[in-house]
Design an enzyme around this catalytic site. Sequence first.
Site, PDB file in Angstrom:
ATOM      1  N   GLY A 614       0.798  -1.214   0.000  1.00 15.19           N
ATOM      2  CA  GLY A 614       0.000   0.000   0.000  1.00 15.19           C
ATOM      3  C   GLY A 614       0.833   1.267   0.000  1.00 15.19           C
ATOM      4  N   ILE A 615       0.195   2.367  -0.361  1.00 11.13           N
ATOM      5  CA  ILE A 615       0.812   3.692  -0.269  1.00 11.13           C
ATOM      6  C   ILE A 615       0.402   4.282   1.072  1.00 11.13           C
ATOM      7  CG2 ILE A 615       0.950   5.997  -1.284  1.00 11.13           C
ATOM      8  CD1 ILE A 615       0.118   4.703  -3.958  1.00 11.13           C
ATOM      9  N   HIS A 616       1.376   4.645   1.881  1.00 10.33           N
ATOM     10  CA  HIS A 616       1.090   5.082   3.252  1.00 10.33           C
ATOM     11  C   HIS A 616       1.469   6.556   3.429  1.00 10.33           C
ATOM     12  CE1 HIS A 616       0.443   4.532   7.526  1.00 10.33           C
ATOM     13  NE2 HIS A 616       1.597   5.136   7.769  1.00 10.33           N
ATOM     14  N   PRO A 617       0.635   7.340   4.095  1.00 13.43           N
ATOM     15  CA  PRO A 617      -0.677   7.011   4.641  1.00 13.43           C
ATOM     16  C   PRO A 617      -1.783   7.463   3.684  1.00 13.43           C
ATOM     17  CG  PRO A 617       0.151   9.009   5.657  1.00 13.43           C
ATOM     18  CD  PRO A 617       1.153   8.624   4.606  1.00 13.43           C
ATOM     19  N   GLU A 621      -5.007   2.327   1.019  1.00  7.72           N
ATOM     20  CA  GLU A 621      -4.145   1.232   1.483  1.00  7.72           C
ATOM     21  C   GLU A 621      -4.879   0.262   2.395  1.00  7.72           C
ATOM     22  OE1 GLU A 621      -0.985   2.026   4.291  1.00  7.72           O
ATOM     23  OE2 GLU A 621      -1.947   3.890   4.917  1.00  7.72           O
TER      24      GLU A 621
END
Length: 643
Positions: A614-617, A621
């Site tokens: 995932g791409i955080h934040p 995600e």
Amino acid sequence: MERSPPQSPGPGKAGDAPNRRSGHVRGARVLSPPGRRARLSSPGPSRSSEAREELRRHLVGLIERSRVVIFSKSYCPHSTRVKELFSSLGVECNVLELDQVDDGARVQEVLSEITNQKTVPNIFVNKVHVGGCDQTFQAYQSGLLQKLLQEDLAYDYDLIIIGGGSGGLSCAKEAAILGKKVMVLDFVVPSPQGTSWGLGGTCVNVGCIPKKLMHQAALLGQALCDSRKFGWEYNQQVRHNWETMTKAIQNHISSLNWGYRLSLREKAVAYVNSYGEFVEHHKIKATNKKGQETYYTAAQFVIATGERPRYLGIQGDKEYCITSDDLFSLPYCPGKTLVVGASYVALECAGFLAGFGLDVTVMVRSILLRGFDQEMAEKVGSYMEQHGVKFLRKFIPVMVQQLEKGSPGKLKVLAKSTEGTETIEGVYNTVLLAIGRDSCTRKIGLEKIGVKINEKSGKIPVNDVEQTNVPYVYAVGDILEDKPELTPVAIQSGKLLAQRLFGASLEKCDYINVPTTVFTPLEYGCCGLSEEKAIEVYKKENLEIYHTLFWPLEWTVAGRENNTCYAKIICNKFDHDRVIGFHILGPNAGEVTQGFAAAMKCGLTKQLLDDTIGIHPTCGEVFTTLEITKSSGLDITQKGCUG
């Protein structure tokens, strides 16, 4: 002496025919005579895409060059009857006997892709696909066949499109790019309140575009409130100016209207601001706002007339109520507003009006967001209720009475319970009706040419190439029966329709797994099946549903509520946990949903989500870390934004 045409064949009856072995009749020019095997496509790999494309081009060219083409089989009695019919009419035909050419089976395959008809005979008259034996005799009996066969037949246009909305414009521009002579007829019948608009249809003028902009205006108000927690200091009183907003939005819409007209002009598409109505086969009457009538003919037509808001049919509704047709250009702030309905239009409008600080009540007859996932719908309603929108459940209006004139004035609404005899009344400045939409198909002369509609809904049934029961008439957009009522769907189907009609492609519009978003204060995005529909189709025991609540990072510092945003996927356990339903309630849900919709087109599974970093934040995600199933009954509340 006139020759009498043969009678329409009964079920399973072949009838006598000359030269039964070859099916050859006088007046039929057989392209592949018996005793000589012909090849229509170049030699090479029998299933190569290049050879298939060459064959398609050859067939389209044959159809476009010929007055009548009959794709036949020499031993087929129904093919023989059709050839007899044209012979009796003295019409010379090009006949291709598919059992007498080397690649007849491939020809039939490609024909089925072009026409959605797998059987022979398969008949084209002056480039119009008439159909098989039964359809040809029906066309003869109705007079349509004679119309198609008129000597030296010359139409004003290759294609006339009735309706200048997203689907109609998409189809028109694509047909023009392919070199066809195209006309668009577009006319907006003013609403009961007198509202009308320019070229572009519902989406641009009174739908998606102004709706999303007003939604954004309301979100900016929330952002201003949040900004103090992020260190922004300001002393001026913050208030919303309705007139400033609507002027800016209408200016943008006007620029889009002009852009559409310019685009049609650049592509040499004739645009006529008149109301289109069929008067006979292949002929339409165009009536302008002055009542002047002009007649046009075309080889083919596309109906893209869209829908308009429905009224209640009670005292005072058309006199005093407004709809989404009127709201976005309303010259004054609506004030205290009653929104009648629970459609996505109703909730979206109620949401942004409340976001402007207005007193808003939603009157609901039964459930919220019919057709959507009901768990998600109730969460949408709950969030709106927590943020100032009032709901009157299980009530319907029975009368609207004007108490005071003004901008806005005052209206009294009398409503009754759907579950008993209780009645209530309330006073509002504005009553907005959003109870559904009706297809604009009943007053365009479809009955004069035999196009069938669903008498209850006004929707038009079509096959999988958007063709109506009348061979030269097609339809796209919101008026299609059992198809998603969404602008991108209309655009895609219109473009692909033009490509198929004029030989550029065989691709059909894919109506499966179409994503959409409800732009309520907390957005709801979805793709695929609702939980209810998934259970109906696959049975509950065959599904695994993963879900969680989440807290967007940007909400934490602002002090906004945790455990409100929600994510859910529905998986088919016996198809590798393939994702068949995707649902998210949260900020920017539309932006999140778009990418996952593409993944679902590619066969997204739960394992693929688990394997994705995932791409955080971000909110998106959350779908890469789903662990809890509904069947487990485990708690899904979150302690922090990172789970």
